[in-house]
Design a protein around this motif. Sequence first.
Motif, PDB file in Angstrom:
ATOM      1  N   HIS A  78     -11.435 -11.610  38.582  1.00  0.00           N
ATOM      2  CA  HIS A  78     -12.252 -12.811  38.382  1.00  0.00           C
ATOM      3  C   HIS A  78     -12.711 -12.899  36.925  1.00  0.00           C
ATOM      4  O   HIS A  78     -12.666 -13.975  36.302  1.00  0.00           O
ATOM      5  N   ALA A  79     -13.139 -11.767  36.362  1.00  0.00           N
ATOM      6  CA  ALA A  79     -13.551 -11.755  34.951  1.00  0.00           C
ATOM      7  C   ALA A  79     -12.371 -12.113  34.051  1.00  0.00           C
ATOM      8  O   ALA A  79     -12.532 -12.843  33.066  1.00  0.00           O
ATOM      9  N   ALA A  80     -11.189 -11.617  34.393  1.00  0.00           N
ATOM     10  CA  ALA A  80      -9.989 -11.941  33.613  1.00  0.00           C
ATOM     11  C   ALA A  80      -9.660 -13.427  33.728  1.00  0.00           C
ATOM     12  O   ALA A  80      -9.281 -14.071  32.745  1.00  0.00           O
ATOM     13  N   TYR A  81      -9.812 -13.979  34.932  1.00  0.00           N
ATOM     14  CA  TYR A  81      -9.564 -15.410  35.149  1.00  0.00           C
ATOM     15  C   TYR A  81     -10.523 -16.254  34.294  1.00  0.00           C
ATOM     16  O   TYR A  81     -10.117 -17.227  33.651  1.00  0.00           O
ATOM     17  N   LYS A  82     -11.783 -15.874  34.266  1.00  0.00           N
ATOM     18  CA  LYS A  82     -12.765 -16.627  33.475  1.00  0.00           C
ATOM     19  C   LYS A  82     -12.461 -16.531  31.981  1.00  0.00           C
ATOM     20  O   LYS A  82     -12.639 -17.496  31.238  1.00  0.00           O
ATOM     21  N   ARG A  83     -11.967 -15.370  31.537  1.00  0.00           N
ATOM     22  CA  ARG A  83     -11.540 -15.251  30.145  1.00  0.00           C
ATOM     23  C   ARG A  83     -10.349 -16.179  29.883  1.00  0.00           C
ATOM     24  O   ARG A  83     -10.253 -16.803  28.832  1.00  0.00           O
ATOM     25  N   ALA A  84      -9.436 -16.245  30.846  1.00  0.00           N
ATOM     26  CA  ALA A  84      -8.270 -17.116  30.696  1.00  0.00           C
ATOM     27  C   ALA A  84      -8.688 -18.571  30.604  1.00  0.00           C
ATOM     28  O   ALA A  84      -8.146 -19.341  29.805  1.00  0.00           O
ATOM     29  N   ILE A  85      -9.674 -18.967  31.406  1.00  0.00           N
ATOM     30  CA  ILE A  85     -10.172 -20.340  31.375  1.00  0.00           C
ATOM     31  C   ILE A  85     -10.729 -20.678  30.000  1.00  0.00           C
ATOM     32  O   ILE A  85     -10.513 -21.773  29.459  1.00  0.00           O
ATOM     33  N   LYS A  93      -2.061 -23.753  33.807  1.00  0.00           N
ATOM     34  CA  LYS A  93      -2.351 -22.930  34.978  1.00  0.00           C
ATOM     35  C   LYS A  93      -2.577 -21.502  34.501  1.00  0.00           C
ATOM     36  O   LYS A  93      -1.826 -20.992  33.668  1.00  0.00           O
ATOM     37  N   VAL A  94      -3.622 -20.857  35.005  1.00  0.00           N
ATOM     38  CA  VAL A  94      -3.932 -19.498  34.559  1.00  0.00           C
ATOM     39  C   VAL A  94      -4.119 -18.565  35.754  1.00  0.00           C
ATOM     40  O   VAL A  94      -4.481 -18.997  36.859  1.00  0.00           O
ATOM     41  N   ILE A  95      -3.872 -17.281  35.512  1.00  0.00           N
ATOM     42  CA  ILE A  95      -4.077 -16.241  36.510  1.00  0.00           C
ATOM     43  C   ILE A  95      -4.773 -15.067  35.836  1.00  0.00           C
ATOM     44  O   ILE A  95      -4.382 -14.636  34.752  1.00  0.00           O
ATOM     45  N   GLY A  96      -5.815 -14.566  36.472  1.00  0.00           N
ATOM     46  CA  GLY A  96      -6.446 -13.321  36.043  1.00  0.00           C
ATOM     47  C   GLY A  96      -5.872 -12.189  36.867  1.00  0.00           C
ATOM     48  O   GLY A  96      -5.818 -12.268  38.094  1.00  0.00           O
ATOM     49  N   ILE A  97      -5.426 -11.140  36.195  1.00  0.00           N
ATOM     50  CA  ILE A  97      -4.763 -10.016  36.871  1.00  0.00           C
ATOM     51  C   ILE A  97      -5.517  -8.744  36.545  1.00  0.00           C
ATOM     52  O   ILE A  97      -5.934  -8.526  35.403  1.00  0.00           O
ATOM     53  N   LYS A 188     -16.933 -20.655  45.701  1.00  0.00           N
ATOM     54  CA  LYS A 188     -17.138 -19.977  44.419  1.00  0.00           C
ATOM     55  C   LYS A 188     -15.846 -19.359  43.858  1.00  0.00           C
ATOM     56  O   LYS A 188     -15.898 -18.435  43.041  1.00  0.00           O
ATOM     57  N   GLN A 189     -14.687 -19.855  44.292  1.00  0.00           N
ATOM     58  CA  GLN A 189     -13.422 -19.395  43.708  1.00  0.00           C
ATOM     59  C   GLN A 189     -13.246 -19.958  42.290  1.00  0.00           C
ATOM     60  O   GLN A 189     -12.791 -19.266  41.390  1.00  0.00           O
ATOM     61  N   ILE A 190     -13.613 -21.228  42.122  1.00  0.00           N
ATOM     62  CA  ILE A 190     -13.590 -21.879  40.817  1.00  0.00           C
ATOM     63  C   ILE A 190     -14.982 -22.416  40.533  1.00  0.00           C
ATOM     64  O   ILE A 190     -15.839 -22.466  41.425  1.00  0.00           O
ATOM     65  N   GLU A 191     -15.213 -22.825  39.278  1.00  0.00           N
ATOM     66  CA  GLU A 191     -16.557 -23.253  38.885  1.00  0.00           C
ATOM     67  C   GLU A 191     -16.684 -24.750  38.677  1.00  0.00           C
ATOM     68  O   GLU A 191     -17.799 -25.277  38.688  1.00  0.00           O
ATOM     69  N   SER A 192     -15.571 -25.441  38.486  1.00  0.00           N
ATOM     70  CA  SER A 192     -15.670 -26.886  38.276  1.00  0.00           C
ATOM     71  C   SER A 192     -14.347 -27.572  38.586  1.00  0.00           C
ATOM     72  O   SER A 192     -13.279 -26.947  38.571  1.00  0.00           O
TER      73      SER A 192
END
Length: 378
Positions: A78-85, A93-97, A188-192
């Motif tokens: 999730h932290a990686a996904y938020k960094r990707a965003i 399209k982004v993926i946090g791994i 709460k999977q995504i924020e907006s």
Amino acid sequence: MLKDIYHVIERIHESDVKIVLTVSGAGSKALSWLLEVPGASNTLLEAHVPYSEKSMSSFLGTIPDNFVSNSTSLMMAHAAYKRAISTKPHNSKVIGISCTAAISTSRKRKGENQAFISFWSDLKRNTVHVKFNKEELTRIEEEELISQSIIEFLYVEIFGEGKETIRSENTSLTKIEFKNYLSALTSKQIESIEYFGETPNSSDSNFSGVILSGSFNPIHKGHINLLNLASQITNKPAAFELSAFNVDKPPLSIEEINSRLKQFETTQRILISNSPLFSQKSKIFPGSTFVIGWDTAERLINPKYYNQNEDIMYNAFQEIEEMSCDFLVAGRLSDGSFRELSALDIPSRFKQIFKSIPESKFRIDISSTQLRLTGLSE
């Protein structure tokens, strides 16, 4: 690197998906392989290796109960996904791994040799749990298998097909999928979510502009005129923003959100978020100007709304300032008088993030509450 893995990574690099990878304990070869195959800059936004406990806690913003676990792996993804965003090109399209693992080492260690590999995207999150029998494989062999699994499961995440090398009674997969953006947001999977009218445009768009937040129950000409004026003043793109969650009200249902979206024109941008506080909104929409009324500004500087704790209030303002956000304040009729920003005692440290819209430029004495009570619309 195996030839099959090389070709898999070639396909990954040809896709439009951007990733942020974070590994701890094992999985570093996956990063090396991604970089060795030409085209890595099309895929990899950044990578993190939080190896020590302090580094991991800093990356996650909290101290996990167990550093090698399903929950920690998901937190890392999730932290990686938020960094990707925050670093992605617009609408990519982004993926946090993530991978957190404990594998063979030179010292005696309690617990299993295992790895948790997680993937977090806008509509799903998955975790692969791999266990090894101790002393059957060397550390190098375990590292190779875990890294290979990261690459192959990433391929499956992107293309929905592929073969996975690690398939045994020692491997398990858990998956959560959401049928649409609103389901993902309220979970709460995504924020907006960014809409134009009733049509979703993108999730976690990292929008930056001038934003008018409200319940819009109903929307009226005051909202529309105020946002248009604010956009002209700031020379920023405009958006309405509706939070699915509120501090002092029950969360909005998906049905209610859809009902409110029907009020908007197809040319109007609407942001649906899961963050009721401006300090939270500033992190989702960095660099934005929030348009608020005098009454909202009055609440923002009142310690009563921060459990009578001025430190919490100042910290909230500092977070907003650090995200390069500010406020544009419109006057409001209150107790029979028209009140403007100048009537408020803004803390001197944060006066620069509050700017006024003078009465001469905007005044409309209507509210959604009045319209609901009278049964009228404007």
